[in-house]
Design a protein around this motif. Structure first.
Motif, PDB file in Angstrom:
ATOM      1  N   TRP A 119       0.822  -1.210   0.000  1.00 27.34           N
ATOM      2  CA  TRP A 119       0.000   0.000   0.000  1.00 27.34           C
ATOM      3  C   TRP A 119       0.863   1.270   0.000  1.00 27.34           C
ATOM      4  CZ3 TRP A 119      -1.521  -3.638   4.129  1.00 27.34           C
ATOM      5  CH2 TRP A 119      -2.435  -4.576   3.652  1.00 27.34           C
ATOM      6  N   PHE A 120       1.070   1.823   1.196  1.00 25.07           N
ATOM      7  CA  PHE A 120       1.870   3.052   1.370  1.00 25.07           C
ATOM      8  C   PHE A 120       2.388   2.982   2.796  1.00 25.07           C
ATOM      9  CE2 PHE A 120      -2.726   3.555   1.513  1.00 25.07           C
ATOM     10  CZ  PHE A 120      -2.898   3.642   2.884  1.00 25.07           C
ATOM     11  N   PRO A 121       3.452   3.716   3.119  1.00 20.85           N
ATOM     12  CA  PRO A 121       3.938   3.662   4.501  1.00 20.85           C
ATOM     13  C   PRO A 121       2.838   4.090   5.461  1.00 20.85           C
ATOM     14  CG  PRO A 121       5.472   4.852   3.079  1.00 20.85           C
ATOM     15  CD  PRO A 121       4.244   4.604   2.267  1.00 20.85           C
ATOM     16  N   VAL A 172      -5.476  20.120  -3.513  1.00 19.20           N
ATOM     17  CA  VAL A 172      -4.314  19.266  -3.765  1.00 19.20           C
ATOM     18  C   VAL A 172      -4.362  18.098  -2.781  1.00 19.20           C
ATOM     19  CG1 VAL A 172      -1.798  19.138  -3.840  1.00 19.20           C
ATOM     20  CG2 VAL A 172      -2.971  21.234  -4.595  1.00 19.20           C
ATOM     21  N   ASP A 173      -4.483  16.895  -3.339  1.00 22.31           N
ATOM     22  CA  ASP A 173      -4.479  15.684  -2.511  1.00 22.31           C
ATOM     23  C   ASP A 173      -3.067  15.109  -2.544  1.00 22.31           C
ATOM     24  OD1 ASP A 173      -4.813  13.274  -1.242  1.00 22.31           O
ATOM     25  OD2 ASP A 173      -5.924  12.329  -2.878  1.00 22.31           O
ATOM     26  N   ALA A 174      -2.363  15.294  -1.426  1.00 25.84           N
ATOM     27  CA  ALA A 174      -0.995  14.769  -1.327  1.00 25.84           C
ATOM     28  C   ALA A 174      -0.917  13.856  -0.108  1.00 25.84           C
ATOM     29  CB  ALA A 174      -0.001  15.922  -1.220  1.00 25.84           C
ATOM     30  N   ALA A 175      -1.925  12.991   0.018  1.00 28.51           N
ATOM     31  CA  ALA A 175      -2.071  12.188   1.240  1.00 28.51           C
ATOM     32  C   ALA A 175      -0.757  11.513   1.630  1.00 28.51           C
ATOM     33  CB  ALA A 175      -3.172  11.156   1.056  1.00 28.51           C
ATOM     34  N   MET A 176      -0.157  10.794   0.702  1.00 28.12           N
ATOM     35  CA  MET A 176       1.098  10.110   1.029  1.00 28.12           C
ATOM     36  C   MET A 176       2.294  11.027   0.811  1.00 28.12           C
ATOM     37  SD  MET A 176       3.918   8.246   0.535  1.00 28.12           S
ATOM     38  CE  MET A 176       4.101   8.465  -1.231  1.00 28.12           C
TER      39      MET A 176
HETATM   40  C1  PLP Z   1      -3.354   9.842  -2.904  1.00 27.80           C
HETATM   41  C2  PLP Z   1      -4.245   9.386  -1.782  1.00 27.80           C
HETATM   42  N1  PLP Z   1      -5.312  10.123  -1.454  1.00 27.80           N
HETATM   43  C3  PLP Z   1      -6.138   9.758  -0.460  1.00 27.80           C
HETATM   44  C4  PLP Z   1      -5.939   8.602   0.250  1.00 27.80           C
HETATM   45  C5  PLP Z   1      -6.894   8.240   1.337  1.00 27.80           C
HETATM   46  O1  PLP Z   1      -6.263   8.408   2.574  1.00 27.80           O
HETATM   47  P1  PLP Z   1      -7.054   8.208   3.938  1.00 27.80           P
HETATM   48  O2  PLP Z   1      -6.928   6.764   4.281  1.00 27.80           O
HETATM   49  O3  PLP Z   1      -6.344   9.100   4.914  1.00 27.80           O
HETATM   50  O4  PLP Z   1      -8.458   8.622   3.729  1.00 27.80           O
HETATM   51  C6  PLP Z   1      -4.838   7.796  -0.057  1.00 27.80           C
HETATM   52  C7  PLP Z   1      -4.608   6.527   0.655  1.00 27.80           C
HETATM   53  O5  PLP Z   1      -4.031   5.637   0.158  1.00 27.80           O
HETATM   54  C8  PLP Z   1      -3.968   8.202  -1.094  1.00 27.80           C
HETATM   55  O6  PLP Z   1      -2.910   7.461  -1.432  1.00 27.80           O
END
Ligand code: PLP
Length: 473
Positions: A79-81, A263-267
């Motif tokens: 997945w992601f860290p 801007v969605d930069a969650a990771m």
């Molecule tokens: C680019 C991106 N946006 C949003 C999310 C959703 O994150 P959250 O679990 O904090 O809702 C993720 C999770 O993998 C993600 O990689």
């Protein structure tokens, strides 16, 4: 439980956590639990009488640990860290121990003002200007929903105070790339725009970044058809390949229509802590909102997602409520986070960031992020140089997407091979990787960045990948 019983049990629990963290590298990375197994082991009648703490600890060991995928493992590349630094664990514990109620400034001045401090600290550490103000949300999904609601209200001139979206003369449209996270579409739907008004903008087939010419085109076509572009979500660090949408170009295209840019930069937001990575975020200063999760790569334990906005006044107008029982003499002088998002009651999440930053320090966090970037480049170079292996997307951050394509294997047969070798590794418990569809084909993502992952772990997983994929099952 009285205070002295709590003191004794808490000491034991902290020892248990410390021992577990020492044991994690030896545990299978993916949980070995079968569906229903955990439930069957602990189900029964609800307890009427107190049980000894030792019985709970035994169940943690015997049922909960095997039923947990060890994302803190150095061999977790899935997945992601999803790091949970021990410093932030202490902050989370302090938050639970305080048992504070975050509904207004008055109900916990410290909760509010520490949140202001840590969000400002992270704003400064990530090089954002003081135009931005931040709040801590549970997840990037919630943060995106808040941003989409604010965008909707800006575009509709605060239609919530009238007939809402249902009374708007022209449909409002939102744009995001085909590579955007599923939480973006969910936020758009939950904010009431409707699927018919969500445009998935094509991504470049090589970089997987949003094609901004296509965005401009779609917006122009919507305007010609009597619809109004209301918002664009730019992804910096997509989930699949960590692709980087060109924020500056997107902001410029959106500004023609007065559309909100989120801007969605969650990771990838953690990368803003590194000056050398800030180029990926060029243009962000002119966006309207930005969210990223310290609870991913940076390592503050879940749940800790930051949402920054430039126009707090608008956000507060959209989100505020004013029931009589929440009023106080300091209203107007203080921040009321209940008016910055959806929930009224909030946890003292700032403590985990405060502990994390104060006990570990930004310098050590930056060093760890740089270690991960270097490890990703090392792996990319190894895969590039290995016959039969291919890196299928650029590696701007810490994720390397690969395929092993033996001569003559293509199409569905190649997909089956990819999924099979990845599953063999995951089932072995020796490492965890995530397969994903990229450009219509299955690839394996190696997401580097668990706090404990050192170069030797990356080298070991690369060997495991080669041994597994190149061996006949
Ligand atoms: C680019 C991106 N946006 C949003 C999310 C959703 O994150 P959250 O679990 O904090 O809702 C993720 C999770 O993998 C993600 O990689």
């Amino acid at each position: 439980m009285d205070v002295e019983e709590f003191r004794a049990a808490a000491h034991e629990l902290v020892d248990w956590i410390a021992d577990l963290r020492l044991r994690v590298p030896e545990l299978p990375v993916r949980s070995t639990a079968r569906p229903g197994e955990v439930r069957a082991a602990v189900d029964g009648v609800p307890p009427e009488l107190p049980e000894p703490f030792a019985a709970l600890l035994a169940d943690l060991d015997d049922v909960v640990v095997p039923g947990t995928t060890q994302v803190q493992s150095p061999r977790n590349f899935a997945w992601f860290p999803s790091n949970a630094s021990l410093a932030s664990v202490l902050g989370d514990l302090a938050s639970s121990g305080l048992g504070s109620l975050g509904i207004t400034w008055q109900s916990s001045p410290a909760l509010t003002e520490l949140e202001e401090v840590v969000t400002d600290w992270l704003r400064d550490l990530t090089g954002l200007s003081s135009q931005w103000r931040g709040a801590i949300h549970d997840t990037a999904s919630s943060a995106c929903l808040v941003a989409m609601i604010a965008a909707r209200e800006r575009a509709s001139g605060l239609s919530e105070a009238r007939g809402g979206l249902q009374s708007e003369p022209a449909p409002l449209v939102v744009y995001a790339s085909t590579e955007a996270h599923s939480s973006v579409a969910k936020a758009v739907l939950l904010a009431g725009f409707g699927r018919d008004n969500l445009r998935l903008v094509p991504a470049d087939p090589v970089t997987f970044a949003m094609d901004v010419d296509a965005l401009r085109d779609l917006m122009a076509r919507d305007v010609a058809a009597g619809r109004r572009p209301a918002a664009v979500v730019a992804s910096v660090g997509t989930t699949g390949t960590t692709a980087v949408d060109p924020v500056a170009e997107i902001v410029s295209a959106a500004s023609v229509h007065g559309a909100w840019v989120h801007v969605d930069a969650a990771m990838a937001g953690s990368a803003m802590l590194l000056e050398e990575c800030r180029g990926m975020f060029d243009g962000v200063e002119c966006a309207d909102s930005l969210s990223w999760n310290p609870h991913k790569w940076m390592g503050t334990i879940l749940d800790c997602s930051l949402l920054y906005v430039r126009d707090v006044e608008l956000l507060v107008r959209v989100m505020s409520t004013d029931p009589s029982y929440l009023r106080s003499s300091v209203d107007g002088e203080v921040t009321q986070y209940k008016d910055w998002g959806i929930p009224l009651g909030r946890r003292f999440r700032a403590l985990k960031l405060w502990f994390h930053l104060r006990l570990d320090g930004a310098e050590a966090i930056r060093a760890r992020l740089r270690r991960d970037l270097a490890n990703a480049q090392w792996l990319r170079a190894q895969v590039d140089a290995e016959p039969g292996w291919e890196v299928v997307a650029p590696v701007p951050l810490q994720t390397v997407c690969v395929v092993h394509a033996p001569a003559g294997l293509t199409g569905d047969a190649l997909d089956a091979h990819t999924l099979a070798w990845c599953e063999r590794i995951n089932a072995s418990g020796r490492a965890l990787l995530t397969p994903a569809l990229v450009g219509g084909r299955w690839v394996v993502r190696v997401s580097i960045g668990a706090e404990a992952t050192e170069h030797d772990d990356v080298s070991a997983v690369w060997k495991l990948m080669r041994d597994t994929a190149q061996r006949r099952p």
